[in-house]
Design an enzyme around this catalytic site. Structure first.
Site: not given
Lengths: 397, 409
Positions: B164-166, B169
């Site tokens: 989910n970070d990617h 982003g």
């Protein structure tokens, strides 16, 4: 009532994607782009994807939101004519190699005629190389892309992530490519083609995997250029899902380890964690390991929901493991009025809202662009193109 | 830096992000030519904010580095002046931090009508959870991704990396580009409130519709598809490799996905059309799915005597979707597609603190504005003079004074 303008109002997109790229076009469509998605006279095979509500595919309702559907046969003279006209009228063509109409779409000729055109070419592995023609549905794409090797536990096989997470990565890159190329045109540049390989997209979004390979020698505790699958234990060793007395919870002492230890002390659950050795900088890995061991036993006595809220009160980033039914009544989503209505042939169903919120140009699932009707219903290309203003001057409806 | 045009040349981004999600958004835009000014400070440059930390090295290439000590009120007018020159201001602090520094959206947009202002907080502005602290594993748990990625009976596996970070982003980048496209039409910027939680929940779209429409709660299904009955569809153990640091590192697996009856028939042929595979009950997707445990065992017997690469190559040659379960080492050393791109490349400019650093390429191949050159991560404040001259017209003496008095530190 007139529709509110979205961020991409006025941008025309021709959607020639399959499941590898359809999410990217959804991102554009939900932000207000005018998107036409041709499908065969027999209907888009993606309309068969589950789950279903009565006769409607909920998969299709989500991924093909906000489209205008035209049913056509590109092998016929008339179908080819309409395909050419749609390409001439659009700002962006998004293709997936092998998808409906892609072989018949003369985008190279269109680029020669209209230098501002942007064409996105998504394929599984690019347009050259020994794997160029390999077949890669989501499971295989995730395996070759590196996602599966790091998902799963020591006692499970490598696992595919749930649903379409791999193709949602390539989809997000599709939207980025399309919008970047369009901005370049708006700033005086030329249109162009952008090639995208699903394989490279997945490999670019693996967090620690490439870091481990590039910088193993700079990572404390790394003993190999790769880190095998190990359940939910994060590469830092400081995040893990633990089973509570009721429910499960993602537990972490990071970033404030001292605060976590102090919390355990408050509850007389610290065991040996106040030993000064754990506070020596060189013993940080040992301290993390021991804190996680102690937390395992402590969490097992707790209720997950209660512990989650207590942790967040203390600014500790714990996460309660929630199933779908709990999400549906989540207070944060409710307070932010997050859910949206999705139109189906059988009525309206609540579903996911926006992945981001714009102050002036709202994200919206528009009821006027239902994904539900059968493709032949009202889907004569001429009438659809006239309706959305895609017909060039002199074209007849 | 290459002099060749790139699609986002001329776009100025003031970047207050940290850790992964925000820096990945701005890295993506920097790779495409945006002038991303990464704000850091000596005080904050610890752990993953330290420019020598591998995590920082991964997500902050191609940016310029400015040091601003925002805990010093005297530094904040510089930040305000930069924000007024920016096309984009972005942060992923908790909601309200930039307001307290005097560079919230209302303050900045009053002087800079075209600014696109993006806040990538964990929970978004408002609501009972708005102050909650989150990292990607937190979001995965709360958004249903942990519970659903795993095997039946367990909810402690989840996606094995910060997916989910990617994605937050990438969605941040989409939002910025869409808002800039809107600005090209209207002349006005706007504010984007990106809740990483909402971005994550969004990924369960069909399952959420299924819950609201049919009251069916999705459940973990291992390597099956959640709604379509297909088999064989899984990962299968092959002959082991060697040289790994542990037994699990020597395991070799191959993924095989029979999406159609035709795929199954082709796979049968590869296996030598064994008698058991001719059962009438295996002729349909539903029939095979009902017997998938038996099928998986039979298939494992077949793959177990071959290398994963051999199984993949034989399957693909026969028109059956299959692929080696590739590790990081495989991606970098054994993958002919990535090698040909080339996907991984040493960054030409050597990092003075680290030595050689590396880039995985932006996976977008622009035909006329290639984005295949990346610059190294910069040290805290390394570009103070250049950035402040370019954006604010400050002289070298003014910058030196700011560095000396601690504002630019």
């Amino acid at each position: 009532m007139a529709e509110q303008e979205g961020a991409l109002t006025g941008i025309k997109v021709l959607d020639l994607t399959d499941e590898r790229g359809i999410y990217g076009v959804k991102l554009l469509a939900d932000l207000g782009a005018d998107v036409v998605r041709p499908e065969s006279l027999g209907g888009d095979p993606l309309r068969a994807r589950g789950p279903h509500f009565e006769n409607s595919s909920l998969w299709h309702a989500y991924f093909a939101s906000n489209r205008r559907f035209v049913a056509m046969d590109p092998e016929t003279e008339n179908g080819q004519l309409w395909l050419d006209r749609m390409i001439d009228a659009t700002d962006i063509v998004v293709t997936c190699v092998g998808a409906f109409c892609v072989e018949q779409a003369n985008v190279s000729a269109a680029l020669d005629r209209r230098p501002s055109l942007v064409v996105i070419d998504l394929s599984s592995f690019g347009d050259s190389g020994p794997w160029k023609d390999y077949l890669a549905p989501d499971l295989v794409a995730g395996a070759l892309g590196g996602a599966a090797a790091t998902t799963g536990d020591v006692d499970t096989p490598p696992l595919k992530s749930f649903g379409e997470l791999n193709f949602m990565v390539s989809g997000a890159y599709v939207a980025i490519a399309a919008l970047s190329a369009v901005l370049h045109v708006k700033n005086g540049g030329e249109g162009q083609r952008v090639g995208i390989s699903v394989h490279e997209c997945i490999a670019s979004c693996l967090e620690h995997v490439l870091m481990w390979y590039f910088y193993e020698d700079k990572l404390a505790g790394a003993s190999s250029p790769q880190l095998p699958r190990r359940g939910s234990l994060h590469w830092s060793n400081a995040y893990k899902v633990m089973n509570a007395a009721s429910g499960s919870i993602m537990v972490t002492p990071a970033p404030d380890f001292e605060a976590q230890i102090f919390w355990l002390v408050e509850q007389d659950a610290q065991q040996d964690l106040i030993d000064p050795k754990y506070f020596e900088p060189e013993n940080a890995p040992l301290m993390i390991e021991r804190v996680m061991e102690v937390l395992h036993g402590w969490v097992a006595t707790k209720d997950a929901e209660t512990l989650f809220h207590e942790a967040q009160e203390r600014h500790a980033p714990y996460g309660w493991v929630l199933p779908v039914d709990k999400l549906a009544s989540n207070p944060q989503l409710e307070a932010r009025d997050w859910w949206a209505d999705y139109p189906l042939a059988e009525g309206v169903i609540q579903g996911p809202g926006a992945p981001y919120r714009f102050s002036d140009t709202p994200w919206e699932i528009r009821a006027t662009r239902s994904s539900a009707p059968a493709p032949l219903e009202g889907a004569d290309p001429a009438s659809v193109l006239a309706d959305i203003g895609w017909l060039a001057e002199g074209d007849s409806a | 830096m290459t002099a060749a045009p790139r699609p986002l040349d001329g776009i100025r981004i003031l970047d207050f992000t940290h850790v992964l999600a925000g820096p990945f958004a701005t890295r993506t835009l920097a790779d495409m030519g945006a002038d991303v000014v990464k704000v850091n400070s000596v005080e904050r440059a610890v752990a993953t904010n330290d420019p020598t930390h591998p995590y920082y090295l991964m997500w902050n290439r191609s940016k310029r580095a400015l040091s601003l000590n925002m805990s010093n009120p005297e530094a904040r007018p510089i930040a305000r002046a930069l924000a007024e020159k920016a096309d984009v201001v972005i942060d992923n602090f908790s909601v309200g931090v930039l307001d307290r520094w005097g560079i919230g959206y209302d303050a900045v947009s009053a002087e800079n009508e075209g600014v696109v202002y993006v806040q990538m907080s964990g929970m978004g502005e408002g609501g009972p959870w708005s102050k909650f602290v989150t990292y990607a594993p937190t979001i995965h748990a709360l958004a249903g991704l942990t519970q659903l990625t795993g095997v039946p009976g367990r909810e402690d596996i989840g996606v094995g990396f910060s997916y989910n970070d990617h994605q937050a982003g990438l969605h941040g980048a989409v939002a910025i580009l869409a808002a800039l496209t809107s600005r090209a039409r209207t002349g006005r910027g706007q504010r984007v409130d990106l809740s990483q939680f909402e971005t994550g929940v969004n990924f369960l779209g069909p399952s959420l519709l299924d819950w609201f429409g049919n009251a069916r709660a999705a459940a973990p299904v291992g390597n099956d598809l959640p709604y379509d009955q297909l088999a064989p569809h899984g990962t299968y153990l092959c002959l082991p490799g060697s040289g790994g640091a542990s037994a699990i590192e020597d395991e070799r697996w191959v993924a095989i996905a029979c999406m159609t009856n035709d795929h199954w028939q082709r796979l049968r042929g590869l296996m030598g059309t064994p008698d058991w595979s001719g059962a009438a009950t295996l002729e349909t997707n539903a029939g095979r799915h009902a017997q998938r445990t038996m099928l998986d065992a039979r298939l494992s017997d077949w793959t177990g005597s071959q290398s994963a690469t051999t199984v993949m190559e034989r399957c693909q040659a026969a028109g059956v979707p299959a692929g080696v379960v590739q590790t990081g080492i495989d991606l970098m050393e054994n993958d002919p597609q990535l090698a040909a791109a080339p996907f991984c490349q040493p960054i030409e400019s050597i990092n003075p603190a680290i030595g050689q650093t590396f880039a995985d390429r932006l996976p977008l191949h622009f035909s006329k504005t290639p984005c295949d050159q990346y610059s190294r991560v910069r040290e805290v404040g390394e570009d103070n003079a250049a950035v402040l001259a370019d954006w604010l017209g400050m002289s070298a003496a003014e910058v030196a004074a700011g560095e000396a008095d601690g504002r630019l530190s």
